[in-house]
Motif scaffolding. Structure first.
Motif, PDB file in Angstrom:
ATOM      1  N   THR A  59       1.007  -0.901  -0.125  1.00 25.21           N
ATOM      2  CA  THR A  59      -0.066  -0.302  -0.443  1.00 25.21           C
ATOM      3  C   THR A  59       0.383   1.407  -0.180  1.00 25.21           C
ATOM      4  O   THR A  59       0.301   2.371  -0.205  1.00 25.21           O
ATOM      5  CB  THR A  59      -1.332  -0.175   0.826  1.00 25.21           C
ATOM      6  OG1 THR A  59      -0.100   0.005   2.895  1.00 25.21           O
ATOM      7  CG2 THR A  59      -2.146  -1.534   1.454  1.00 25.21           C
ATOM      8  N   GLN A  60       2.000   1.708   0.880  1.00 25.97           N
ATOM      9  CA  GLN A  60       2.828   2.322   0.320  1.00 25.97           C
ATOM     10  C   GLN A  60       1.820   3.089   1.388  1.00 25.97           C
ATOM     11  O   GLN A  60       2.773   4.418   1.116  1.00 25.97           O
ATOM     12  CB  GLN A  60       2.769   2.951  -1.181  1.00 25.97           C
ATOM     13  CG  GLN A  60       3.620   1.898  -1.895  1.00 25.97           C
ATOM     14  CD  GLN A  60       3.928   2.920  -3.558  1.00 25.97           C
ATOM     15  OE1 GLN A  60       3.335   3.550  -3.434  1.00 25.97           O
ATOM     16  NE2 GLN A  60       5.013   2.409  -4.249  1.00 25.97           N
ATOM     17  N   LYS A  61       2.672   2.691   1.917  1.00 27.57           N
ATOM     18  CA  LYS A  61       1.820   3.489   3.509  1.00 27.57           C
ATOM     19  C   LYS A  61       2.568   2.682   4.665  1.00 27.57           C
ATOM     20  O   LYS A  61       2.923   1.865   5.180  1.00 27.57           O
ATOM     21  CB  LYS A  61       0.092   3.570   3.901  1.00 27.57           C
ATOM     22  CG  LYS A  61      -0.538   3.802   2.528  1.00 27.57           C
ATOM     23  CD  LYS A  61      -1.974   4.572   2.725  1.00 27.57           C
ATOM     24  CE  LYS A  61      -2.801   4.767   1.575  1.00 27.57           C
ATOM     25  NZ  LYS A  61      -4.367   4.770   1.966  1.00 27.57           N
ATOM     26  N   ALA A  62       2.167   4.248   5.841  1.00 29.35           N
ATOM     27  CA  ALA A  62       2.832   3.448   7.510  1.00 29.35           C
ATOM     28  C   ALA A  62       1.717   2.506   8.064  1.00 29.35           C
ATOM     29  O   ALA A  62       0.318   3.307   7.752  1.00 29.35           O
ATOM     30  CB  ALA A  62       3.541   4.238   8.040  1.00 29.35           C
TER      31      ALA A  62
ATOM     32  N   ILE B 273      13.286  -1.836   2.996  1.00 27.85           N
ATOM     33  CA  ILE B 273      13.062  -1.766   1.625  1.00 27.85           C
ATOM     34  C   ILE B 273      14.398  -0.519   0.938  1.00 27.85           C
ATOM     35  O   ILE B 273      14.983  -0.584   0.251  1.00 27.85           O
ATOM     36  CB  ILE B 273      12.123  -0.720   1.513  1.00 27.85           C
ATOM     37  CG1 ILE B 273      10.525  -2.187   2.062  1.00 27.85           C
ATOM     38  CG2 ILE B 273      11.392  -0.334  -0.035  1.00 27.85           C
ATOM     39  CD1 ILE B 273       9.320  -1.863   2.260  1.00 27.85           C
ATOM     40  N   TRP B 274      14.645   0.351   1.966  1.00 25.23           N
ATOM     41  CA  TRP B 274      15.553   1.406   1.764  1.00 25.23           C
ATOM     42  C   TRP B 274      16.203   1.354   2.951  1.00 25.23           C
ATOM     43  O   TRP B 274      15.918   1.460   3.893  1.00 25.23           O
ATOM     44  CB  TRP B 274      14.146   3.033   1.854  1.00 25.23           C
ATOM     45  CG  TRP B 274      13.702   3.410   1.169  1.00 25.23           C
ATOM     46  CD1 TRP B 274      14.045   3.563  -0.249  1.00 25.23           C
ATOM     47  CD2 TRP B 274      12.499   3.126   1.424  1.00 25.23           C
ATOM     48  NE1 TRP B 274      12.822   4.026  -0.425  1.00 25.23           N
ATOM     49  CE2 TRP B 274      11.322   3.554   0.130  1.00 25.23           C
ATOM     50  CE3 TRP B 274      11.499   3.148   2.803  1.00 25.23           C
ATOM     51  CZ2 TRP B 274      10.119   3.836  -0.264  1.00 25.23           C
ATOM     52  CZ3 TRP B 274       9.527   2.976   2.354  1.00 25.23           C
ATOM     53  CH2 TRP B 274       9.716   3.206   1.219  1.00 25.23           C
TER      54      TRP B 274
ATOM     55  N   GLY C 185       4.916  19.834   0.082  1.00 21.91           N
ATOM     56  CA  GLY C 185       4.189  20.590   0.292  1.00 21.91           C
ATOM     57  C   GLY C 185       3.728  20.719   1.528  1.00 21.91           C
ATOM     58  O   GLY C 185       2.203  21.463   2.138  1.00 21.91           O
ATOM     59  N   ASN C 186       2.757  19.534   1.922  1.00 22.45           N
ATOM     60  CA  ASN C 186       1.688  19.465   2.887  1.00 22.45           C
ATOM     61  C   ASN C 186       1.639  18.336   4.083  1.00 22.45           C
ATOM     62  O   ASN C 186       1.549  18.025   4.616  1.00 22.45           O
ATOM     63  CB  ASN C 186       0.667  19.058   2.208  1.00 22.45           C
ATOM     64  CG  ASN C 186      -0.032  19.257   1.436  1.00 22.45           C
ATOM     65  OD1 ASN C 186      -0.279  20.094   1.701  1.00 22.45           O
ATOM     66  ND2 ASN C 186      -0.499  18.599   0.481  1.00 22.45           N
ATOM     67  N   ASN C 187       4.060  18.903   4.341  1.00 18.42           N
ATOM     68  CA  ASN C 187       4.593  17.109   5.246  1.00 18.42           C
ATOM     69  C   ASN C 187       4.569  16.097   5.604  1.00 18.42           C
ATOM     70  O   ASN C 187       4.706  15.294   5.734  1.00 18.42           O
ATOM     71  CB  ASN C 187       4.258  18.801   6.778  1.00 18.42           C
ATOM     72  CG  ASN C 187       5.216  20.342   7.511  1.00 18.42           C
ATOM     73  OD1 ASN C 187       3.836  20.611   6.580  1.00 18.42           O
ATOM     74  ND2 ASN C 187       5.767  19.725   7.610  1.00 18.42           N
ATOM     75  N   GLN C 188       3.786  15.627   4.234  1.00 20.16           N
ATOM     76  CA  GLN C 188       3.871  14.153   4.461  1.00 20.16           C
ATOM     77  C   GLN C 188       5.193  13.467   3.985  1.00 20.16           C
ATOM     78  O   GLN C 188       5.796  14.294   2.980  1.00 20.16           O
ATOM     79  CB  GLN C 188       3.025  14.175   2.861  1.00 20.16           C
ATOM     80  CG  GLN C 188       1.274  14.377   3.562  1.00 20.16           C
ATOM     81  CD  GLN C 188       0.472  14.558   2.147  1.00 20.16           C
ATOM     82  OE1 GLN C 188       0.807  15.313   1.008  1.00 20.16           O
ATOM     83  NE2 GLN C 188      -0.251  13.235   2.007  1.00 20.16           N
ATOM     84  N   VAL C 189       5.418  12.485   4.061  1.00 20.99           N
ATOM     85  CA  VAL C 189       6.708  11.673   3.310  1.00 20.99           C
ATOM     86  C   VAL C 189       6.273  11.241   2.036  1.00 20.99           C
ATOM     87  O   VAL C 189       5.564  10.414   1.845  1.00 20.99           O
ATOM     88  CB  VAL C 189       7.123  10.455   4.636  1.00 20.99           C
ATOM     89  CG1 VAL C 189       8.461   9.735   4.147  1.00 20.99           C
ATOM     90  CG2 VAL C 189       7.610  11.038   6.122  1.00 20.99           C
ATOM     91  N   TRP C 190       6.994  11.491   1.677  1.00 17.02           N
ATOM     92  CA  TRP C 190       6.849  11.295  -0.295  1.00 17.02           C
ATOM     93  C   TRP C 190       6.537  10.135   0.047  1.00 17.02           C
ATOM     94  O   TRP C 190       5.437   9.385  -1.178  1.00 17.02           O
ATOM     95  CB  TRP C 190       8.216  11.669  -1.243  1.00 17.02           C
ATOM     96  CG  TRP C 190       8.737  13.435  -1.457  1.00 17.02           C
ATOM     97  CD1 TRP C 190       9.166  13.915  -0.485  1.00 17.02           C
ATOM     98  CD2 TRP C 190       7.827  14.090  -2.141  1.00 17.02           C
ATOM     99  NE1 TRP C 190       9.554  15.382  -1.237  1.00 17.02           N
ATOM    100  CE2 TRP C 190       7.823  15.127  -2.242  1.00 17.02           C
ATOM    101  CE3 TRP C 190       6.488  13.832  -3.402  1.00 17.02           C
ATOM    102  CZ2 TRP C 190       7.181  16.156  -2.703  1.00 17.02           C
ATOM    103  CZ3 TRP C 190       6.257  15.182  -3.835  1.00 17.02           C
ATOM    104  CH2 TRP C 190       6.728  15.687  -3.823  1.00 17.02           C
TER     105      TRP C 190
ATOM    106  N   GLY D 287     -10.527   9.287   1.353  1.00 17.56           N
ATOM    107  CA  GLY D 287     -10.794   8.118   1.426  1.00 17.56           C
ATOM    108  C   GLY D 287      -8.944   8.412   0.519  1.00 17.56           C
ATOM    109  O   GLY D 287      -8.203   6.703   0.060  1.00 17.56           O
ATOM    110  N   ASN D 288      -8.693   9.119   0.467  1.00 19.25           N
ATOM    111  CA  ASN D 288      -6.758   9.102  -0.498  1.00 19.25           C
ATOM    112  C   ASN D 288      -5.923   8.683   1.344  1.00 19.25           C
ATOM    113  O   ASN D 288      -4.663   8.775   0.067  1.00 19.25           O
ATOM    114  CB  ASN D 288      -6.428  10.589  -0.765  1.00 19.25           C
ATOM    115  CG  ASN D 288      -7.374  11.107  -1.555  1.00 19.25           C
ATOM    116  OD1 ASN D 288      -7.756  10.312  -2.023  1.00 19.25           O
ATOM    117  ND2 ASN D 288      -7.167  12.849  -1.835  1.00 19.25           N
ATOM    118  N   LEU D 289      -5.915   8.387   2.065  1.00 15.49           N
ATOM    119  CA  LEU D 289      -5.278   8.122   3.197  1.00 15.49           C
ATOM    120  C   LEU D 289      -5.880   6.877   4.250  1.00 15.49           C
ATOM    121  O   LEU D 289      -5.108   6.059   4.572  1.00 15.49           O
ATOM    122  CB  LEU D 289      -4.820   9.077   4.379  1.00 15.49           C
ATOM    123  CG  LEU D 289      -4.142  10.824   3.829  1.00 15.49           C
ATOM    124  CD1 LEU D 289      -3.752  10.990   5.367  1.00 15.49           C
ATOM    125  CD2 LEU D 289      -3.193  10.301   3.606  1.00 15.49           C
TER     126      LEU D 289
END
Length: 559
Positions: free
Chosen positions: A269-272, A313-314, A509-514, A557-559
């Motif tokens: 999902t590429q999410k925490a 992953i990184w 610009g919204n302080n989100q980790v890319w 529903g974007n997060l």
């Protein structure tokens, strides 16, 4: 203990974390607020706030044991018996200095919001545009107009007293009535204004001490004991302001003694998915899940958590894909300025112990002013009269000595500059491969220093201070440079900067980790540049803005 799920998790309960908890809970989210240290309850746990000096075992002074146990804290004023428990225990939480670095940390509920200097200034257009115009580091992804309404929003709640001065370099805010300059400061301010035709201004500091009842809090009592905790709620802290607001919603769970070891991450999902917590008291590990995570553990600790996350992953950790995680360490360099004595006003004194001073906004590299360095600095300081504790010229005993001590001494004034440090990629922090803390976690290694730009600036910081005090009529004016190592400003910034491109920044610009759009970093780690102003008000504004965005994205529903 079974895994528990929340709408949002906030890591860290200081200035940024308190704001994140308030905003998210007030918008209806169930929030878990994690703090690595002890709980500190408002009023009840301010154990020395109402003590007289003679009621403190060693009158608040440093003991030999304190000096031995706190080799870092003893470098400056922060080592003090009266609030020692509010500073990180260095033997439990060491760090490595590849280059000299002074790191003052507050590990308890409220963090350093209990001990901060409370100077609260907005950044200006010139600050957000400087990197782009000068070709330094990367461009801020926001401008002043984006933050202006959020500055107003947090100022109205936090309670900032100050004067509206109408300066582009230091935008006005939503202020409570300002504190007063004393008679000498007023005189000096007028002379500086006249000498430089209004291009230099001395004003009262804009400070998060309320000057009238505000949000259920009692106005500042001019005790100047703020760093011991204020039973009146006279200054903004997590305990006096944001935590009570969050608690009133019924949506907050506060968990102290909770060290976040890493974020858990789902590569599909590429999410925490949540956080892993080490209980600092029982050494047990717990996992908590949430849709949104706000990292507000203070700049370097937030970055350290990212570095320990998703390493399968990184290798460099979550957010390291740009190669910028841990880089661009910043602070404000200071401990340089001037002081002198003022003749006159012997019949005047001042009232109380004002927990605030003067402020002279940046005037270097502004308009047609050009220097041999980029960016600039502002001054803080004040005027006062020495009292009974001064050195007495009469070497006498008995009545002559007593009489001398009852008369206030001469007026003196000092100003200290706070200068911007550029975001150099080579100024960095990394996780140690050899040294761990009490809980077995790798500690941070500090590798940062002042460069030539700041060294040239420091010469001006002293010479301009001398020039202004001499122009204002002070006598025996002396410049000083007491030396500085990174960290002493207690304004650590950078290491997870905002930007416009995932290839050159950690956050958008919204302080989100890319690399994980449901992870937000809103403390000092996010800063793209440092400006010359104290940064905490900007953290507040960025946090409130990011929380508003996060909740809107959740509803979509974007997060």
């Amino acid at each position: 203990m079974a895994d528990q799920t929340y709408d949002a998790i906030v890591v860290g309960s200081g200035i940024s974390g308190g704001w994140a908890a308030k905003e998210l809970t007030e918008k209806g989210l169930k929030v878990l607020l994690l703090e690595r240290g002890q709980n500190v309850e408002h009023v009840k746990d301010y154990k020395n706030a109402n003590q007289a000096p003679w009621e403190i075992p060693h009158r608040g002074r440093r003991t030999i044991e304190m000096l031995e146990n706190h080799p870092n804290l003893k470098r400056d004023y922060v080592l003090n018996e009266q609030n020692l428990d509010w500073w990180a225990h260095e033997k439990d939480s060491p760090y490595v200095e590849k280059k000299p670095f002074t790191w003052f940390r507050g590990y308890q509920v409220g963090g350093r919001s209990l001990m901060w200097g409370r100077q609260s200034y907005r950044l200006a257009d010139i600050d957000f545009e400087a990197n782009l115009k000068e070709g330094i580091a990367v461009d801020w992804p926001v401008r002043y107009k984006d933050l202006a309404p959020w500055y107003s929003y947090v100022e109205r709640f936090a309670g900032i007293s100050g004067n509206r001065d109408g300066l582009d370099i230091l935008p006005d805010g939503e202020f409570l009535p300002p504190m007063d300059l004393n008679c000498v400061e007023k005189e000096v301010a007028e002379r500086i204004k006249a000498k430089w035709n209004g291009k230099r201004l001395m004003t009262i500091g804009r400070v998060a001490n309320i000057t009238q009842p505000h949000e259920g809090r009692v106005n500042c009592q001019y005790r100047n004991k703020c760093w011991l905790g204020c039973p009146f709620g006279g200054y903004f802290s997590t305990q006096s302001s944001t935590l009570p607001a969050a608690m009133r919603t019924g949506n907050l769970t506060l968990r102290p003694w909770s060290i976040v070891t890493k974020l858990t991450y789902d590569k599909d999902t590429q999410k925490a998915t949540g956080v892993e917590v080490l209980d600092a008291e029982n050494n047990q590990t717990y996992t908590y899940k949430a849709k949104v995570i706000f990292l507000c553990a203070s700049a370097f600790n937030s970055t350290a958590i990212l570095m320990r996350s998703a390493t399968d992953i990184w290798p460099g950790g979550l957010g390291s894909s740009s190669g910028e995680l841990g880089h661009n360490v910043m602070d404000h360099h200071f401990r340089v300025g001037a002081n002198g004595t003022y003749e006159g006003f012997e019949d005047r004194y001042y009232f109380g112990r004002r927990p605030n001073g003067i402020y002279i906004p940046r005037f270097q590299n502004v308009g047609d002013d050009k220097r041999d360095y980029v960016r600039g600095f502002g001054y803080q300081g004040g005027a006062s009269r020495s009292g009974w504790s001064r050195n007495v010229a009469e070497i006498n005993f008995g009545a002559p000595l007593k009489e001398a001590l009852t008369e206030p001494g001469p007026w003196s004034m000092g100003i200290t500059a706070f200068g911007e440090i550029l975001p150099y990629h080579e100024n960095k922090i990394t996780l140690s491969k050899d040294v761990t803390d009490k809980w077995g976690l790798p500690v941070l290694e500090m590798d940062a220093e002042l460069k030539e730009n700041e060294k040239r600036m420091r010469k001006d910081m002293m010479s301009e201070a001398v020039a202004m005090l001499e122009a204002a009529g002070l006598k025996d004016v002396r410049g000083f440079d007491a030396g500085y190592t990174l960290g002493q400003g207690i304004h650590e910034m950078g290491t997870a900067r905002m930007g416009r491109d995932p290839k050159t920044s950690v956050l958008n610009g919204n302080n989100q980790v890319w690399d994980a759009k449901n992870v937000f970093v809103t403390d000092g780690a996010c800063m793209t540049s440092g400006a010359a102003q104290n940064p905490s008000l900007t953290y507040m504004a960025l946090t409130a803005r990011a929380a508003d965005f996060a909740v809107a994205e959740l509803k979509k529903g974007n997060l």
